[in-house]
Motif scaffolding. Structure first.
Motif, PDB file in Angstrom:
ATOM      1  N   TYR A  17     -31.841  23.799   5.469  1.00  0.00           N
ATOM      2  CA  TYR A  17     -31.021  24.854   5.490  1.00  0.00           C
ATOM      3  C   TYR A  17     -30.153  24.744   4.570  1.00  0.00           C
ATOM      4  CZ  TYR A  17     -28.575  28.326   8.298  1.00  0.00           C
ATOM      5  OH  TYR A  17     -27.851  29.621   8.803  1.00  0.00           O
ATOM      6  N   GLY A  18     -30.119  25.656   3.526  1.00  0.00           N
ATOM      7  CA  GLY A  18     -28.988  25.569   2.447  1.00  0.00           C
ATOM      8  C   GLY A  18     -27.423  25.389   3.016  1.00  0.00           C
ATOM      9  N   PRO A  54     -26.533  22.793   8.561  1.00  0.00           N
ATOM     10  CA  PRO A  54     -25.429  22.285   8.050  1.00  0.00           C
ATOM     11  C   PRO A  54     -24.119  23.140   8.463  1.00  0.00           C
ATOM     12  CG  PRO A  54     -26.745  23.228   6.248  1.00  0.00           C
ATOM     13  CD  PRO A  54     -27.202  23.678   7.540  1.00  0.00           C
ATOM     14  N   TYR A  91     -27.635   6.941   7.081  1.00  0.00           N
ATOM     15  CA  TYR A  91     -27.723   6.276   5.862  1.00  0.00           C
ATOM     16  C   TYR A  91     -27.647   4.886   5.554  1.00  0.00           C
ATOM     17  CZ  TYR A  91     -26.210  11.227   5.411  1.00  0.00           C
ATOM     18  OH  TYR A  91     -26.139  12.584   5.366  1.00  0.00           O
ATOM     19  N   ARG A 151     -23.310  18.024   8.345  1.00  0.00           N
ATOM     20  CA  ARG A 151     -22.280  18.739   7.817  1.00  0.00           C
ATOM     21  C   ARG A 151     -22.513  19.330   6.447  1.00  0.00           C
ATOM     22  NH1 ARG A 151     -18.301  15.015   4.255  1.00  0.00           N
ATOM     23  NH2 ARG A 151     -20.065  15.652   2.870  1.00  0.00           N
ATOM     24  N   GLY A 152     -23.389  18.957   5.697  1.00  0.00           N
ATOM     25  CA  GLY A 152     -23.710  19.569   4.410  1.00  0.00           C
ATOM     26  C   GLY A 152     -22.819  19.193   3.528  1.00  0.00           C
ATOM     27  N   ALA A 195     -19.866  16.198  10.686  1.00  0.00           N
ATOM     28  CA  ALA A 195     -21.217  16.650  11.512  1.00  0.00           C
ATOM     29  C   ALA A 195     -20.687  16.474  13.225  1.00  0.00           C
ATOM     30  CB  ALA A 195     -22.269  16.240  11.237  1.00  0.00           C
ATOM     31  N   ASP A 196     -20.082  15.511  13.472  1.00  0.00           N
ATOM     32  CA  ASP A 196     -19.874  14.965  14.930  1.00  0.00           C
ATOM     33  C   ASP A 196     -19.298  16.319  15.726  1.00  0.00           C
ATOM     34  OD1 ASP A 196     -17.301  15.041  13.501  1.00  0.00           O
ATOM     35  OD2 ASP A 196     -16.721  12.955  14.597  1.00  0.00           O
TER      36      ASP A 196
HETATM   37  P1  FAD Z   1     -21.216  13.373   8.302  1.00  0.00           P
HETATM   38  O1  FAD Z   1     -21.949  12.687   9.589  1.00  0.00           O
HETATM   39  O2  FAD Z   1     -19.945  14.350   8.776  1.00  0.00           O
HETATM   40  O3  FAD Z   1     -20.808  12.364   7.367  1.00  0.00           O
HETATM   41  C1  FAD Z   1     -20.331  12.397   6.191  1.00  0.00           C
HETATM   42  C2  FAD Z   1     -19.282  11.601   5.835  1.00  0.00           C
HETATM   43  O4  FAD Z   1     -18.116  11.750   6.535  1.00  0.00           O
HETATM   44  C3  FAD Z   1     -19.909   9.901   6.021  1.00  0.00           C
HETATM   45  O5  FAD Z   1     -19.167   9.414   5.107  1.00  0.00           O
HETATM   46  C4  FAD Z   1     -19.120  10.055   7.413  1.00  0.00           C
HETATM   47  O6  FAD Z   1     -18.917   8.448   7.526  1.00  0.00           O
HETATM   48  C5  FAD Z   1     -17.818  10.506   7.190  1.00  0.00           C
HETATM   49  N1  FAD Z   1     -17.576  11.092   8.670  1.00  0.00           N
HETATM   50  C6  FAD Z   1     -18.378  11.287   9.846  1.00  0.00           C
HETATM   51  N2  FAD Z   1     -17.454  11.708  10.776  1.00  0.00           N
HETATM   52  C7  FAD Z   1     -16.399  11.370  10.460  1.00  0.00           C
HETATM   53  C8  FAD Z   1     -14.922  11.668  11.102  1.00  0.00           C
HETATM   54  N3  FAD Z   1     -14.842  12.096  12.316  1.00  0.00           N
HETATM   55  N4  FAD Z   1     -13.819  11.220  10.336  1.00  0.00           N
HETATM   56  C9  FAD Z   1     -13.910  10.750   9.104  1.00  0.00           C
HETATM   57  N5  FAD Z   1     -15.028  10.764   8.374  1.00  0.00           N
HETATM   58  C10 FAD Z   1     -16.112  10.817   9.030  1.00  0.00           C
HETATM   59  N6  FAD Z   1     -27.943  19.356   3.585  1.00  0.00           N
HETATM   60  C11 FAD Z   1     -28.095  20.356   3.626  1.00  0.00           C
HETATM   61  O7  FAD Z   1     -27.288  21.291   3.170  1.00  0.00           O
HETATM   62  N7  FAD Z   1     -29.137  21.056   4.274  1.00  0.00           N
HETATM   63  C12 FAD Z   1     -30.151  20.344   4.906  1.00  0.00           C
HETATM   64  O8  FAD Z   1     -31.115  20.870   5.510  1.00  0.00           O
HETATM   65  C13 FAD Z   1     -29.858  18.824   4.851  1.00  0.00           C
HETATM   66  N8  FAD Z   1     -30.902  18.231   5.650  1.00  0.00           N
HETATM   67  C14 FAD Z   1     -30.696  16.684   5.665  1.00  0.00           C
HETATM   68  C15 FAD Z   1     -31.591  15.797   6.246  1.00  0.00           C
HETATM   69  C16 FAD Z   1     -31.314  14.655   6.404  1.00  0.00           C
HETATM   70  C17 FAD Z   1     -32.447  13.730   7.263  1.00  0.00           C
HETATM   71  C18 FAD Z   1     -30.217  14.038   5.846  1.00  0.00           C
HETATM   72  C19 FAD Z   1     -30.082  12.430   5.712  1.00  0.00           C
HETATM   73  C20 FAD Z   1     -29.476  14.538   5.022  1.00  0.00           C
HETATM   74  C21 FAD Z   1     -29.646  16.210   4.893  1.00  0.00           C
HETATM   75  N9  FAD Z   1     -28.545  16.912   4.082  1.00  0.00           N
HETATM   76  C22 FAD Z   1     -28.923  18.418   4.174  1.00  0.00           C
HETATM   77  C23 FAD Z   1     -27.655  16.667   3.246  1.00  0.00           C
HETATM   78  C24 FAD Z   1     -26.240  16.320   4.133  1.00  0.00           C
HETATM   79  O9  FAD Z   1     -25.694  17.685   4.658  1.00  0.00           O
HETATM   80  C25 FAD Z   1     -25.287  15.411   3.399  1.00  0.00           C
HETATM   81  O10 FAD Z   1     -25.749  14.059   3.167  1.00  0.00           O
HETATM   82  C26 FAD Z   1     -23.819  15.473   3.750  1.00  0.00           C
HETATM   83  O11 FAD Z   1     -22.892  14.730   2.725  1.00  0.00           O
HETATM   84  C27 FAD Z   1     -23.491  14.589   5.026  1.00  0.00           C
HETATM   85  O12 FAD Z   1     -24.062  15.322   5.914  1.00  0.00           O
HETATM   86  P2  FAD Z   1     -23.888  14.450   7.437  1.00  0.00           P
HETATM   87  O13 FAD Z   1     -24.502  15.373   8.737  1.00  0.00           O
HETATM   88  O14 FAD Z   1     -24.501  13.124   7.705  1.00  0.00           O
HETATM   89  O15 FAD Z   1     -22.171  14.307   7.512  1.00  0.00           O
END
Ligand code: FAD
Length: 294
Positions: free
Chosen positions: A48-49, A79, A143, A107-108, A123-124
Motif C-alpha cells: 500500500y503506497g 502505512p 529489520y 509507519r511508511g 507503527a506502534d
Molecule cells: P516503525 O516501527 O515506526 O519504525 C521506524 C523507525 O522508528 C525505526 O527506526 C524504529 O526503531 C523507530 N521507532 C519505532 N517506534 C518508535 C517509538 N515509539 N519512538 C521512537 N522511535 C521509534 N512501506 C509502504 O509505504 N508501503 C508498504 O506496503 C510497505 N510494506 C512493507 C513490508 C515490509 C515487510 C517491510 C519490512 C517494510 C514495508 N514498508 C512499506 C516500508 C516501511 O514503511 C518502512 O521501512 C518505514 O521506514 C518503517 O516502517 P515501520 O512500520 O517498520 O516503522
C-alpha cells in the motif's frame, strides 16, 4: 484465516505483491494472481503506497479478490504516515467490510526533507489503534540489519518489543542477503521477549539497478559472494536472473534447515521467479513439530 495461526502447522511460505500501475489493464493483476495462487502460498500480502489515495483502494480490492476469488489467505498493508485517526478508521472499516482479516501495520517512509504528519508517529501507535478498535490479526515489519533511522540495533529492538507488546501477532523482516543477520536478530529478539512468529523476507535480486536502489533505501549489506555475482553477470540479463534465483534458493534452504518460522518472498509480481523458487524449496518445508526440534 489469521496468518498467526498458520505457523502452528508448518513452515509458512508466503508471497508479497504490489498493485499494478493505475493505467495497467485489470487483466494484469489477475494474470499475476493466477500465476501465484497456483503454487498455493500460505498467504499473499499486498503493499500500500504511503500517503493513501487511489493506491489504497486497489490494495483493498486486490486483497479482497485474493480471498474471495482465489480462496487464499491474504493480508493488506497499511502505512499510517500522514493519516488522521478518522482516515485510518475509514480504511480499516473498508478492509473489514471487504472480508480482510489480516493487516500489516506500518509507519511508511517519511518523504525526504519532510516532517512527520498525521496522527501516528510510529507503527506502534497504529498497532494500538487497531488493537483497541478492531479484531484484525496484526502483522508488522522488523529489520535484521536495523532500521536506517535507528542509532543502534539495541534501540531498534527496544522499539520492536514495544510495538509487539502493543498487539502484533506476526512479524515479517526487511529483505537481507546474509542469513547471519537474520539468525543474530532472531536470537536477540527472542532474548528481548519478542515471542511472535518472525518470517524471513527474501527478495530474489535479478537486476543491478534494483539492488543498488535497495541498498540505498534499506541499508542492506551486499555480501562479497553476492557482489561478485552482480559484477560478473551485470551485462547478461538471463544469467543474472538465474544467479539471483539460485542465491535466494540457497538462502531459503539454509533458513528452513535452521528452523525459520516462515519465508515471505518479495515477488515483485514476477510469477516465473516465484514458481522457480517454490519448485526448488517446497519439499524442504517442515511440519511445525520438526521445525521446532533441534
Ligand atoms: P516503525 O516501527 O515506526 O519504525 C521506524 C523507525 O522508528 C525505526 O527506526 C524504529 O526503531 C523507530 N521507532 C519505532 N517506534 C518508535 C517509538 N515509539 N519512538 C521512537 N522511535 C521509534 N512501506 C509502504 O509505504 N508501503 C508498504 O506496503 C510497505 N510494506 C512493507 C513490508 C515490509 C515487510 C517491510 C519490512 C517494510 C514495508 N514498508 C512499506 C516500508 C516501511 O514503511 C518502512 O521501512 C518505514 O521506514 C518503517 O516502517 P515501520 O512500520 O517498520 O516503522
Amino acid at each position: 484465516m489469521r496468518t498467526a495461526d498458520l505457523f502452528k502447522h508448518k513452515t509458512v511460505f508466503s508471497l508479497e505483491i504490489f498493485p499494478p500501475k493505475p493505467d495497467a489493464p485489470q487483466r494484469v493483476i489477475y494474470d499475476t494472481l493466477e500465476g501465484l495462487t497456483d503454487i498455493h502460498p500460505d498467504f499473499i500480502s499486498v503493499t500500500y503506497g504511503a500517503g493513501g489515495g487511489q493506491n489504497g483502494c486497489r490494495t483493498i480490492s486486490i486483497t479482497s479478490s485474493i480471498i474471495s476469488r482465489y480462496h487464499t489467505t491474504a493480508a493488506a498493508h497499511l502505512p499510517c504516515i500522514g493519516l488522521s485517526k478518522e482516515q485510518a478508521a475509514q480504511i480499516l472499516d473498508q478492509m473489514q467490510e471487504n472480508g480482510i482479516e489480516n493487516v500489516l501495520a506500518l509507519r511508511g517512509d517519511i518523504p525526504e526533507g519532510k516532517q512527520y504528519s498525521g496522527d501516528f508517529r510510529h507503527a506502534d501507535e497504529l498497532v494500538s489503534f487497531i488493537r483497541e478498535n478492531y479484531n484484525f490479526n496484526i502483522l508488522a515489519a522488523c529489520y535484521p540489519e536495523t532500521h536506517p533511522e535507528s542509532s543502534s540495533a539495541a534501540e531498534d529492538l527496544k522499539h520492536l518489543k514495544h510495538k509487539v507488546d502493543c498487539g502484533v501477532d506476526h512479524l515479517i523482516t526487511q529483505l537481507f542477503l546474509d542469513n547471519r543477520y537474520f539468525f543474530d536478530f532472531h536470537e536477540n529478539a527472542l532474548l528481548a521477549g519478542v515471542d511472535v512468529p518472525i518470517e524471513a523476507g527474501i527478495m530474489p535480486v535479478t537486476n543491478k539497478r534494483q539492488i543498488e536502489r535497495m541498498v540505498k533505501l534499506c541499508g542492506v549489506e551486499l555480501p562479497k559472494k553476492f557482489r561478485r555475482i552482480i559484477d560478473k553477470y551485470e551485462h547478461n540479463k538471463a544469467a543474472l536472473r538465474d544467479a539471483g534465483i539460485a542465491y535466494a534458493i540457497d538462502q531459503i534452504t539454509e533458513l528452513i534447515a535452521e528452523g525459520v518460522n516462515g519465508i515471505h518472498l518479495y515477488t515483485m509480481n514476477d510469477t516465473g521467479i516465484a514458481h522457480r523458487i517454490y519448485d526448488a524449496v517446497h519439499s524442504l518445508i517442515l511440519p511445525a513439530m520438526q521445525r521446532n526440534a533441534g
